[in-house]
Scaffold this motif. Structure first.
Motif, PDB file in Angstrom:
ATOM      1  N   HIS A 248       0.898  -1.289   0.018  1.00  0.00           N
ATOM      2  CA  HIS A 248      -0.101  -0.061   0.094  1.00  0.00           C
ATOM      3  C   HIS A 248       0.861   1.339  -0.238  1.00  0.00           C
ATOM      4  O   HIS A 248       0.212   2.537  -0.232  1.00  0.00           O
ATOM      5  CB  HIS A 248      -0.917   0.047   1.255  1.00  0.00           C
ATOM      6  N   ASP A 249       2.169   1.182   0.218  1.00  0.00           N
ATOM      7  CA  ASP A 249       3.052   2.322   0.322  1.00  0.00           C
ATOM      8  C   ASP A 249       4.477   1.877   0.481  1.00  0.00           C
ATOM      9  O   ASP A 249       5.057   1.223   1.482  1.00  0.00           O
ATOM     10  CB  ASP A 249       2.869   3.333   1.625  1.00  0.00           C
ATOM     11  N   GLU A 250       5.100   1.934  -0.726  1.00  0.00           N
ATOM     12  CA  GLU A 250       6.523   1.321  -0.987  1.00  0.00           C
ATOM     13  C   GLU A 250       7.451   2.036   0.205  1.00  0.00           C
ATOM     14  O   GLU A 250       8.684   1.307   0.595  1.00  0.00           O
ATOM     15  CB  GLU A 250       7.098   1.856  -2.412  1.00  0.00           C
ATOM     16  N   ARG A 251       7.211   3.043   0.733  1.00  0.00           N
ATOM     17  CA  ARG A 251       8.134   3.694   1.697  1.00  0.00           C
ATOM     18  C   ARG A 251       8.319   2.778   2.800  1.00  0.00           C
ATOM     19  O   ARG A 251       9.386   2.581   3.838  1.00  0.00           O
ATOM     20  CB  ARG A 251       7.771   5.013   2.439  1.00  0.00           C
ATOM     21  N   PHE A 252       7.249   1.697   3.257  1.00  0.00           N
ATOM     22  CA  PHE A 252       7.349   0.941   4.185  1.00  0.00           C
ATOM     23  C   PHE A 252       8.746  -0.103   4.015  1.00  0.00           C
ATOM     24  O   PHE A 252       8.985  -0.865   4.893  1.00  0.00           O
ATOM     25  CB  PHE A 252       6.211   0.183   4.598  1.00  0.00           C
ATOM     26  N   ASN A 253       9.301  -0.007   2.611  1.00  0.00           N
ATOM     27  CA  ASN A 253      10.290  -0.952   2.615  1.00  0.00           C
ATOM     28  C   ASN A 253      11.438  -0.194   2.322  1.00  0.00           C
ATOM     29  O   ASN A 253      12.414  -0.401   2.687  1.00  0.00           O
ATOM     30  CB  ASN A 253       9.860  -1.529   1.007  1.00  0.00           C
ATOM     31  N   SER A 254      11.362   1.150   1.621  1.00  0.00           N
ATOM     32  CA  SER A 254      12.503   1.896   1.255  1.00  0.00           C
ATOM     33  C   SER A 254      12.955   2.741   2.476  1.00  0.00           C
ATOM     34  O   SER A 254      13.967   3.541   2.576  1.00  0.00           O
ATOM     35  CB  SER A 254      12.175   2.673  -0.067  1.00  0.00           C
ATOM     36  N   GLY A 255      12.037   3.272   3.249  1.00  0.00           N
ATOM     37  CA  GLY A 255      12.097   3.905   4.583  1.00  0.00           C
ATOM     38  C   GLY A 255      11.539   5.435   4.241  1.00  0.00           C
ATOM     39  O   GLY A 255      11.305   5.736   3.086  1.00  0.00           O
ATOM     40  N   PHE A 256      11.491   6.152   5.284  1.00  0.00           N
ATOM     41  CA  PHE A 256      11.215   7.428   5.212  1.00  0.00           C
ATOM     42  C   PHE A 256      12.242   8.321   5.396  1.00  0.00           C
ATOM     43  O   PHE A 256      13.049   8.245   6.309  1.00  0.00           O
ATOM     44  CB  PHE A 256       9.883   7.782   6.477  1.00  0.00           C
ATOM     45  N   HIS A 257      12.493   9.636   4.769  1.00  0.00           N
ATOM     46  CA  HIS A 257      13.705  10.279   4.803  1.00  0.00           C
ATOM     47  C   HIS A 257      13.222  11.881   4.815  1.00  0.00           C
ATOM     48  O   HIS A 257      12.317  12.404   4.437  1.00  0.00           O
ATOM     49  CB  HIS A 257      14.530  10.063   3.431  1.00  0.00           C
ATOM     50  N   CYS A 258      14.055  12.622   5.486  1.00  0.00           N
ATOM     51  CA  CYS A 258      13.885  14.030   5.442  1.00  0.00           C
ATOM     52  C   CYS A 258      15.378  14.768   5.528  1.00  0.00           C
ATOM     53  O   CYS A 258      16.390  14.335   6.118  1.00  0.00           O
ATOM     54  CB  CYS A 258      12.944  14.437   6.624  1.00  0.00           C
ATOM     55  N   ASP A 259      15.781  15.894   5.014  1.00  0.00           N
ATOM     56  CA  ASP A 259      16.797  16.728   5.002  1.00  0.00           C
ATOM     57  C   ASP A 259      16.482  18.033   5.369  1.00  0.00           C
ATOM     58  O   ASP A 259      15.687  18.666   4.527  1.00  0.00           O
ATOM     59  CB  ASP A 259      17.210  16.746   3.642  1.00  0.00           C
ATOM     60  N   LEU A 260      16.339  18.390   6.613  1.00  0.00           N
ATOM     61  CA  LEU A 260      15.927  20.080   6.992  1.00  0.00           C
ATOM     62  C   LEU A 260      17.152  20.818   6.819  1.00  0.00           C
ATOM     63  O   LEU A 260      18.381  20.516   7.276  1.00  0.00           O
ATOM     64  CB  LEU A 260      15.476  19.964   8.314  1.00  0.00           C
ATOM     65  N   PRO A 261      16.874  21.810   6.198  1.00  0.00           N
ATOM     66  CA  PRO A 261      18.312  22.923   5.920  1.00  0.00           C
ATOM     67  C   PRO A 261      18.450  23.502   7.087  1.00  0.00           C
ATOM     68  O   PRO A 261      17.772  23.639   8.288  1.00  0.00           O
ATOM     69  CB  PRO A 261      17.820  23.936   4.857  1.00  0.00           C
ATOM     70  N   GLN A 262      19.772  23.896   7.335  1.00  0.00           N
ATOM     71  CA  GLN A 262      20.218  24.536   8.684  1.00  0.00           C
ATOM     72  C   GLN A 262      19.693  25.809   8.676  1.00  0.00           C
ATOM     73  O   GLN A 262      19.702  26.760   7.433  1.00  0.00           O
ATOM     74  CB  GLN A 262      21.760  24.703   8.655  1.00  0.00           C
TER      75      GLN A 262
ATOM     76  N   ALA B  24      14.549  16.780  12.906  1.00  0.00           N
ATOM     77  CA  ALA B  24      14.684  15.732  11.748  1.00  0.00           C
ATOM     78  C   ALA B  24      13.814  14.587  12.075  1.00  0.00           C
ATOM     79  O   ALA B  24      13.155  14.085  11.269  1.00  0.00           O
ATOM     80  CB  ALA B  24      15.925  15.599  11.196  1.00  0.00           C
ATOM     81  N   LEU B  25      14.445  14.170  13.303  1.00  0.00           N
ATOM     82  CA  LEU B  25      13.578  12.926  13.485  1.00  0.00           C
ATOM     83  C   LEU B  25      11.959  12.901  13.702  1.00  0.00           C
ATOM     84  O   LEU B  25      11.367  11.925  13.444  1.00  0.00           O
ATOM     85  CB  LEU B  25      14.305  12.374  14.844  1.00  0.00           C
ATOM     86  N   ASP B  26      11.693  14.284  14.458  1.00  0.00           N
ATOM     87  CA  ASP B  26      10.316  14.367  14.514  1.00  0.00           C
ATOM     88  C   ASP B  26       9.584  14.322  12.962  1.00  0.00           C
ATOM     89  O   ASP B  26       8.303  13.892  13.131  1.00  0.00           O
ATOM     90  CB  ASP B  26      10.061  15.547  15.556  1.00  0.00           C
ATOM     91  N   VAL B  27       9.976  15.130  12.180  1.00  0.00           N
ATOM     92  CA  VAL B  27       9.265  15.173  10.867  1.00  0.00           C
ATOM     93  C   VAL B  27       9.388  13.755  10.153  1.00  0.00           C
ATOM     94  O   VAL B  27       8.265  13.258   9.710  1.00  0.00           O
ATOM     95  CB  VAL B  27      10.402  16.069   9.949  1.00  0.00           C
ATOM     96  N   VAL B  28      10.256  12.763  10.223  1.00  0.00           N
ATOM     97  CA  VAL B  28      10.017  11.505   9.746  1.00  0.00           C
ATOM     98  C   VAL B  28       9.294  10.483  10.472  1.00  0.00           C
ATOM     99  O   VAL B  28       8.436   9.776   9.954  1.00  0.00           O
ATOM    100  CB  VAL B  28      11.231  10.795   9.430  1.00  0.00           C
ATOM    101  N   ARG B  29       9.011  10.917  11.707  1.00  0.00           N
ATOM    102  CA  ARG B  29       8.161  10.189  12.593  1.00  0.00           C
ATOM    103  C   ARG B  29       6.514  10.727  12.430  1.00  0.00           C
ATOM    104  O   ARG B  29       5.777   9.535  12.331  1.00  0.00           O
ATOM    105  CB  ARG B  29       8.589  10.691  14.127  1.00  0.00           C
ATOM    106  N   GLU B  30       6.382  11.810  12.131  1.00  0.00           N
ATOM    107  CA  GLU B  30       5.235  12.218  11.769  1.00  0.00           C
ATOM    108  C   GLU B  30       4.835  11.795  10.463  1.00  0.00           C
ATOM    109  O   GLU B  30       3.528  11.277   9.988  1.00  0.00           O
ATOM    110  CB  GLU B  30       5.101  13.574  11.824  1.00  0.00           C
ATOM    111  N   GLU B  31       5.794  11.858   9.591  1.00  0.00           N
ATOM    112  CA  GLU B  31       5.650  11.202   8.148  1.00  0.00           C
ATOM    113  C   GLU B  31       5.129   9.700   8.260  1.00  0.00           C
ATOM    114  O   GLU B  31       4.168   9.424   7.605  1.00  0.00           O
ATOM    115  CB  GLU B  31       6.738  11.512   7.445  1.00  0.00           C
ATOM    116  N   ALA B  32       5.919   8.994   8.985  1.00  0.00           N
ATOM    117  CA  ALA B  32       5.622   7.651   9.064  1.00  0.00           C
ATOM    118  C   ALA B  32       4.231   7.188   9.722  1.00  0.00           C
ATOM    119  O   ALA B  32       3.529   6.222   9.073  1.00  0.00           O
ATOM    120  CB  ALA B  32       6.866   6.774   9.846  1.00  0.00           C
ATOM    121  N   LEU B  33       3.979   7.763  10.752  1.00  0.00           N
ATOM    122  CA  LEU B  33       2.735   7.821  11.325  1.00  0.00           C
ATOM    123  C   LEU B  33       1.557   8.033  10.359  1.00  0.00           C
ATOM    124  O   LEU B  33       0.446   7.234  10.547  1.00  0.00           O
ATOM    125  CB  LEU B  33       2.585   8.588  12.714  1.00  0.00           C
ATOM    126  N   SER B  34       1.778   9.226   9.656  1.00  0.00           N
ATOM    127  CA  SER B  34       0.499   9.514   8.831  1.00  0.00           C
ATOM    128  C   SER B  34       0.349   8.530   7.952  1.00  0.00           C
ATOM    129  O   SER B  34      -0.722   8.137   7.433  1.00  0.00           O
ATOM    130  CB  SER B  34       0.860  10.828   8.062  1.00  0.00           C
TER     131      SER B  34
END
Length: 111
Positions: free
Chosen positions: A54-68, A75-85
Motif C-alpha cells: 500500500h506504500d513502498e516507503r514501508f520498504n524503502s524508508g522515510f527520509h527528510c533533509d532539513l536545511p540549517q 529531523a527525527l520528529d518530521v520522519v516520525r510524523e510522516e511515518a505515522l501519517s
C-alpha cells in the motif's frame, strides 16, 4: 553559540517519543553544515512490513533533509510524523482492500 533546547524538545526526548510511537522501527540521524537528516523504517520483525503493498516507503524508508539551522530532534520528529501519517493511510487502504465495511460513527461509539 549552540541553542540549548528544553528537555522535552531535545534529542533524547525525541528518540523516546519515536520509540514509543513506532516500536520495532529503526532510525538513523546525520548532521552537516547544510542540513540535519533523518531516516526511519520498520524492521523485518515489524507488522508494518505488511503495508508495503500500500506504500513502498514501508520498504524503502522515510527520509527528510532539513536545511540549517535545524536540529536532529526536529529531523527525527518530521520522519516520525510522516511515518505515522503514512501508516494510518496505508492501514485504511489495507482495510478497504480486505473488504472491511465502514461503521457509522453512532455504532462505533455508544452515545
Amino acid at each position: 553559540m549552540t541553542e540549548i533546547l528544553p528537555a522535552e524538545r531535545g534529542l533524547e526526548a525525541m528518540i523516546a517519543r519515536f520509540k514509543q510511537a513506532l516500536p520495532g522501527w529503526w532510525y538513523s540521524l546525520g548532521e552537516c553544515e547544510k542540513s540535519c537528516d533523518a531516516s526511519c523504517g520498520p524492521t523485518r520483525d515489524s507488522d508494518d512490513l505488511a503495508l508495503i503493498p500500500h506504500d513502498e516507503r514501508f520498504n524503502s524508508g522515510f527520509h527528510c533533509d532539513l536545511p540549517q539551522p535545524s536540529t536532529l530532534a526536529e529531523a527525527l520528529d518530521v520522519v516520525r510524523e510522516e511515518a505515522l501519517s503514512a501508516r494510518f493511510i496505508a492501514q485504511r487502504r489495507a482495510s478497504i482492500a480486505n473488504g472491511a465495511r465502514r461503521v457509522s460513527p453512532k455504532k462505533r461509539f455508544k452515545l
